[in-house]
Design a protein around this motif. Sequence first.
Motif, PDB file in Angstrom:
ATOM      1  N   THR A 115     -79.436  25.003  40.264  1.00 53.12           N
ATOM      2  CA  THR A 115     -79.362  26.460  40.198  1.00 53.12           C
ATOM      3  C   THR A 115     -80.213  27.033  39.075  1.00 53.12           C
ATOM      4  O   THR A 115     -80.668  28.176  39.158  1.00 53.12           O
ATOM      5  N   GLU A 116     -80.423  26.276  38.004  1.00 46.63           N
ATOM      6  CA  GLU A 116     -81.155  26.817  36.865  1.00 46.63           C
ATOM      7  C   GLU A 116     -82.663  26.665  36.996  1.00 46.63           C
ATOM      8  O   GLU A 116     -83.402  27.058  36.088  1.00 46.63           O
ATOM      9  N   ARG A 117     -83.117  26.117  38.090  1.00 44.95           N
ATOM     10  CA  ARG A 117     -84.560  25.973  38.279  1.00 44.95           C
ATOM     11  C   ARG A 117     -85.208  27.351  38.370  1.00 44.95           C
ATOM     12  O   ARG A 117     -84.604  28.319  38.824  1.00 44.95           O
ATOM     13  N   ASP A 118     -86.447  27.436  37.980  1.00 44.53           N
ATOM     14  CA  ASP A 118     -87.182  28.706  37.999  1.00 44.53           C
ATOM     15  C   ASP A 118     -87.745  28.952  39.397  1.00 44.53           C
ATOM     16  O   ASP A 118     -88.928  28.800  39.663  1.00 44.53           O
ATOM     17  N   TRP A 119     -86.845  29.336  40.307  1.00 47.54           N
ATOM     18  CA  TRP A 119     -87.261  29.612  41.683  1.00 47.54           C
ATOM     19  C   TRP A 119     -88.220  30.789  41.722  1.00 47.54           C
ATOM     20  O   TRP A 119     -88.110  31.716  40.916  1.00 47.54           O
ATOM     21  N   GLN A 120     -89.124  30.796  42.679  1.00 44.21           N
ATOM     22  CA  GLN A 120     -90.178  31.802  42.759  1.00 44.21           C
ATOM     23  C   GLN A 120     -90.019  32.680  44.007  1.00 44.21           C
ATOM     24  O   GLN A 120     -89.522  32.231  45.035  1.00 44.21           O
ATOM     25  N   PRO A 121     -90.468  33.946  43.917  1.00 47.69           N
ATOM     26  CA  PRO A 121     -90.373  34.841  45.076  1.00 47.69           C
ATOM     27  C   PRO A 121     -91.105  34.336  46.314  1.00 47.69           C
ATOM     28  O   PRO A 121     -90.750  34.705  47.437  1.00 47.69           O
ATOM     29  N   ARG A 122     -92.119  33.494  46.131  1.00 45.24           N
ATOM     30  CA  ARG A 122     -92.859  32.975  47.289  1.00 45.24           C
ATOM     31  C   ARG A 122     -92.067  31.892  48.031  1.00 45.24           C
ATOM     32  O   ARG A 122     -92.446  31.485  49.137  1.00 45.24           O
ATOM     33  N   GLN A 123     -90.953  31.435  47.451  1.00 45.57           N
ATOM     34  CA  GLN A 123     -90.204  30.337  48.033  1.00 45.57           C
ATOM     35  C   GLN A 123     -89.075  30.818  48.948  1.00 45.57           C
ATOM     36  O   GLN A 123     -88.556  31.924  48.813  1.00 45.57           O
ATOM     37  N   THR A 124     -88.705  29.944  49.878  1.00 45.75           N
ATOM     38  CA  THR A 124     -87.514  30.128  50.695  1.00 45.75           C
ATOM     39  C   THR A 124     -86.573  28.963  50.417  1.00 45.75           C
ATOM     40  O   THR A 124     -86.992  27.807  50.418  1.00 45.75           O
ATOM     41  N   VAL A 125     -85.307  29.276  50.174  1.00 43.16           N
ATOM     42  CA  VAL A 125     -84.280  28.253  49.963  1.00 43.16           C
ATOM     43  C   VAL A 125     -83.270  28.358  51.103  1.00 43.16           C
ATOM     44  O   VAL A 125     -82.648  29.398  51.306  1.00 43.16           O
ATOM     45  N   PHE A 126     -83.152  27.272  51.847  1.00 43.33           N
ATOM     46  CA  PHE A 126     -82.256  27.206  52.999  1.00 43.33           C
ATOM     47  C   PHE A 126     -81.151  26.203  52.663  1.00 43.33           C
ATOM     48  O   PHE A 126     -81.410  25.022  52.483  1.00 43.33           O
TER      49      PHE A 126
END
Length: 275
Positions: free
Chosen positions: A201-212
Amino acid sequence: MGNDSARRRAAVLGRPVAHSLSPVLHRAAYADLGLDWSYEAIDCGIDDLIGVLAEREDWAGFSATMPLKHALLDVAADVRPVAAAVGAANTLLPGPDGWIADNTDVAGVVAALGEHGVEPGSATVLGAGGTAQAMVAALLALGVGECTVLARDPRRAAPVLDTAERLDVRLTVDRLAPDASALAADLVISTLPPGAADAYTERDWQPRQTVFDVVYAPWPTALAARAGERGARVVSGALMLLHQAAAQVSLMTGRDAPVSAMRLALAEIAPGSGI
């Protein structure tokens, strides 16, 4: 296969199975289609499967959840191409020579991602079980012929590697860790059990990514909530559940599944599930 005037029976098999929402979806479909069919949840482990099926040879079909997705292939007289390629099944249908094993998880994933317009250039799957095998096939259907699987124990990834080989997908297996570089993929799919993805959860997710996340109760999961806060697109496993069930309804009844009615029923029993 469907007979509007005769009562038919179907069920979901698995262990545990009491929590399954498949009965809600299938019953809603039958009601909307005007079919006098029943659908129940039957507790069934691998060792029970042959006996359970032998007592229900005249049933219209079965859905299956863990731990039966590989076992279905062993009890089937015929295995449909998708299930054979994946190496796992979630559906049994009656056939002239016995049970037919099929896999609607692949169609469910493709439809779920399609609702969100996801067209990934790169993809990473968390987990290496039967659902991960279906994910590899679904990614290929979406045009992704190369992906990474991150497994807690890469030594247990042989089944998903076999799936990739059958489908001619280039698959890299690595150890599942919060700092894994493959988590930067356009599409990250978690097939991990509830709570197991919380470490990411603490990863620096990016707006270009999709998480399913295939987990949908409660929704959003910690992983989906964090990714959404960071601007990533999030897709709920409830959509996969909806669409794989719709495909099963079509296979069992021979009728087009009433997806809207099924979606409404799921929203009523699981509000806020991301559908």
